[in-house]
Scaffold this active site. Structure first.
Site, PDB file in Angstrom:
ATOM      1  N   THR A  15       0.832  -1.197   0.000  1.00 16.44           N
ATOM      2  CA  THR A  15       0.000   0.000   0.000  1.00 16.44           C
ATOM      3  C   THR A  15       0.867   1.246   0.000  1.00 16.44           C
ATOM      4  O   THR A  15       0.460   2.292   0.459  1.00 16.44           O
ATOM      5  CB  THR A  15      -0.943   0.021   1.220  1.00 16.44           C
ATOM      6  OG1 THR A  15      -0.149   0.001   2.423  1.00 16.44           O
ATOM      7  CG2 THR A  15      -1.870  -1.158   1.219  1.00 16.44           C
ATOM      8  N   GLY A  16       2.092   1.159  -0.519  1.00 14.74           N
ATOM      9  CA  GLY A  16       3.073   2.225  -0.486  1.00 14.74           C
ATOM     10  C   GLY A  16       2.550   3.612  -0.790  1.00 14.74           C
ATOM     11  O   GLY A  16       2.604   4.075  -1.918  1.00 14.74           O
ATOM     12  N   THR A  17       2.044   4.276   0.223  1.00 15.76           N
ATOM     13  CA  THR A  17       1.469   5.604   0.070  1.00 15.76           C
ATOM     14  C   THR A  17       1.143   6.155   1.447  1.00 15.76           C
ATOM     15  O   THR A  17       1.226   5.438   2.450  1.00 15.76           O
ATOM     16  CB  THR A  17       0.186   5.551  -0.788  1.00 15.76           C
ATOM     17  OG1 THR A  17      -0.245   6.864  -1.079  1.00 15.76           O
ATOM     18  CG2 THR A  17      -0.932   4.833  -0.054  1.00 15.76           C
ATOM     19  N   THR A  18       0.775   7.403   1.493  1.00 13.84           N
ATOM     20  CA  THR A  18       0.200   7.991   2.708  1.00 13.84           C
ATOM     21  C   THR A  18      -0.997   8.831   2.298  1.00 13.84           C
ATOM     22  O   THR A  18      -0.864   9.732   1.462  1.00 13.84           O
ATOM     23  CB  THR A  18       1.211   8.876   3.452  1.00 13.84           C
ATOM     24  OG1 THR A  18       2.402   8.134   3.724  1.00 13.84           O
ATOM     25  CG2 THR A  18       0.618   9.350   4.778  1.00 13.84           C
TER      26      THR A  18
END
Length: 217
Positions: A15-18
């Site tokens: 889910t590489g994100t913010t």
């Protein structure tokens, strides 16, 4: 949505994100970083906009598989547009969140994407909803998601307060995203923010060199 048989041994999608959304007095701020990665190892884009408009005053942020998220938001936009024509009025924020929930739940075996939905409507004003992997739907005044969120739960719990001003909430969101981007190697780039109120929508982009700096950076 076409179904595909998946191998149970397939590696989970990072889910590489913010992503983040927070309600303030009279509106809501929703935002994200702009880095897209492949498998959490290769940065494929530094400038992707993860804040997607699904109707005039309704936006969503996506985390997980970009292809899955784009397919879901495209379908949700079609349903909301059709719903608006049928009702002869703008859709409610909960309607958008419910459509995303149904799409995620009905395709939970194939999709690997989660969403934050935020917006303003005349019935309930500013609202924030979380649609998690698998299709769970909950309403919260503030929420965060993605891999970078694990680094800022303490900051969000300590700094968020109800009835903030627009400026306070915008600074809170910018600080939270900057902190996550400083710690999470698959979050980064610029900060995309959308401020939604009764008066309209404002898009704000904070370049990487304008982000707040903290003592350990």
């Amino acid at each position: 949505m076409e179904k595909h048989h998946t191998d149970s041994k397939v590696k989970g999608v990072s889910t590489g994100t913010t992503i983040l959304a927070a309600i303030f007095d009279g509106g809501v701020v929703i935002g994200s970083d702009s880095r897209a990665s492949i498998g959490g190892e290769y940065v494929s884009s530094k400038t992707i906009n993860k804040v997607i408009q699904v109707h005039d005053r309704i936006f969503c942020c996506m985390a997980g598989s970009l292809a899955d998220a784009q397919a879901v938001t495209k379908t949700a936009k079609f349903h909301l547009s059709f719903h608006s024509v049928q009702m002869e009025s703008p859709p409610l924020v909960i309607s958008a969140a419910s459509i995303l929930k149904e799409l995620c739940y009905k395709n939970k075996d194939e999709l690997q994407a989660g969403f934050i939905t935020a917006g303003w409507d005349r019935k309930k004003g500013p609202q924030v909803y979380v649609v998690s992997l698998g299709g769970m739907l909950i309403s919260q005044p503030v929420t965060i998601g993605g891999s970078g969120s694990t680094y800022i739960y303490g900051y969000v719990d300590a700094k968020y307060k109800p009835n903030m001003t627009r400026e306070e909430c915008q600074q809170f969101a910018t600080n939270a995203l900057a902190l996550a981007m400083g710690r999470d190697n698959v979050s980064g780039g610029v900060v995309h923010l959308v401020v939604i109120t009764e008066k309209g929508v404002e898009h704000v982009v904070v370049p990487g060199d304008k982000l707040p700096r903290f003592h350990d950076e």
